[in-house]
Design a protein around this motif. Structure first.
Motif, mmCIF file in Angstrom:
data_model
loop_
_atom_site.group_PDB
_atom_site.id
_atom_site.type_symbol
_atom_site.label_atom_id
_atom_site.label_comp_id
_atom_site.label_asym_id
_atom_site.label_seq_id
_atom_site.Cartn_x
_atom_site.Cartn_y
_atom_site.Cartn_z
ATOM 1 N N LEU A 121 8.602 0.425 3.322
ATOM 2 C CA LEU A 121 7.514 -0.117 2.515
ATOM 3 C C LEU A 121 6.299 -0.438 3.378
ATOM 4 N N LEU A 124 4.564 2.808 4.098
ATOM 5 C CA LEU A 124 3.885 3.335 2.921
ATOM 6 C C LEU A 124 2.578 2.577 2.645
ATOM 7 N N ARG A 125 2.575 1.296 2.963
ATOM 8 C CA ARG A 125 1.357 0.524 2.750
ATOM 9 C C ARG A 125 0.283 0.881 3.777
ATOM 10 N N GLU A 168 5.544 2.181 -4.875
ATOM 11 C CA GLU A 168 6.484 1.986 -3.769
ATOM 12 C C GLU A 168 7.762 1.240 -4.167
#
Length: 229
Positions: A121, A124-125, A168
């Motif tokens: 995560l 992905l951010r 996500e």
């Protein structure tokens, strides 16, 4: 997989001490052996050995869990290279923080999934996922012809693209529940949310996947029939 495991071990600078024998078991004192059958050590026992610098214990943990962590990261991030980097970071944390592990507080496998999911995560951010179509899932066993193999790979790419397009946390819920086979309670623990929130994430994700893959329905059904034949 073995080469990748050794690379991770070298990168971590693991020590050489080991209390495990060649079979991956803790040796039993001679006076206690008799006819007792040796059993594989638990995850908690292995983590305790890792905390003392036992390289073989860390290898044993990786043998048990590395494949599932790689699958999780691959589904979350969309490419194998990033998945391997996440897996390396996960097991580096096992090596460096093993002394903090408290047996009985949680399942070690659940903790690994939580660390891997959070690392994914975070990536992905920070970075937008790349459309890496060169990294496709392995084909199922069997001997499909070249044309069928191409169809399968194209279908896998469309399914993977639909998964990558999910928000996500919805993607994380789907990967943990569907691909990793975890229950809603364990998924909630990993994501740090309630079971009700997980159910909501799964419901929204499945609805979006159905919409995204509506045109692929016939291909999916045909692929299922071929796999079952």
């Amino acid at each position: 997989m073995a080469d990748r495991r050794l690379e991770i071990l070298r990168g971590a600078g693991f020590g050489r001490r080991s209390r495990l024998d060649e079979a991956g078991m803790f040796p039993m004192p001679a006076h206690a052996r008799g006819n007792i059958r040796l059993e594989q050590p638990s995850d908690d026992e292995l983590v305790a050995a890792v905390a003392s610098g036992d390289e073989a214990a860390c290898r044993a943990l990786m043998d048990r869990h590395l494949t599932r962590i790689l699958v999780l990261a691959r589904r979350m991030l969309g490419n194998q290279a990033d998945a391997e980097e996440v897996a390396q970071e996960v097991f580096l944390r096992v090596w460096t923080h093993a002394d903090r592990w408290e047996p009985g507080q949680a399942r070690f496998g659940t903790w690994l999934h939580r660390v891997a999911t959070n690392l994914c995560l975070d990536r992905l951010r920070k970075n937008r996922p790349t459309d890496d179509i060169d990294e496709m899932p392995d084909l199922a066993s069997g001997d499909p012809g070249p044309h069928r193999q191409l169809e399968q790979r194209e279908l896998a790419a469309r399914v993977d693209a639909a998964l990558q397009a999910l928000p996500e946390r919805q993607r994380a819920a789907i990967v943990l529940s569907h691909y990793q086979g975890l229950g809603n309670l364990e998924t909630a623990d990993i994501l740090g949310v309630t079971v009700e929130a997980v159910e909501s994430l799964l419901s929204r994700a499945r609805r979006q996947l159905r919409l995204s893959l509506a045109t692929e329905k016939d291909d999916l059904l045909r692929s299922d029939k071929v796999s079952a034949s």
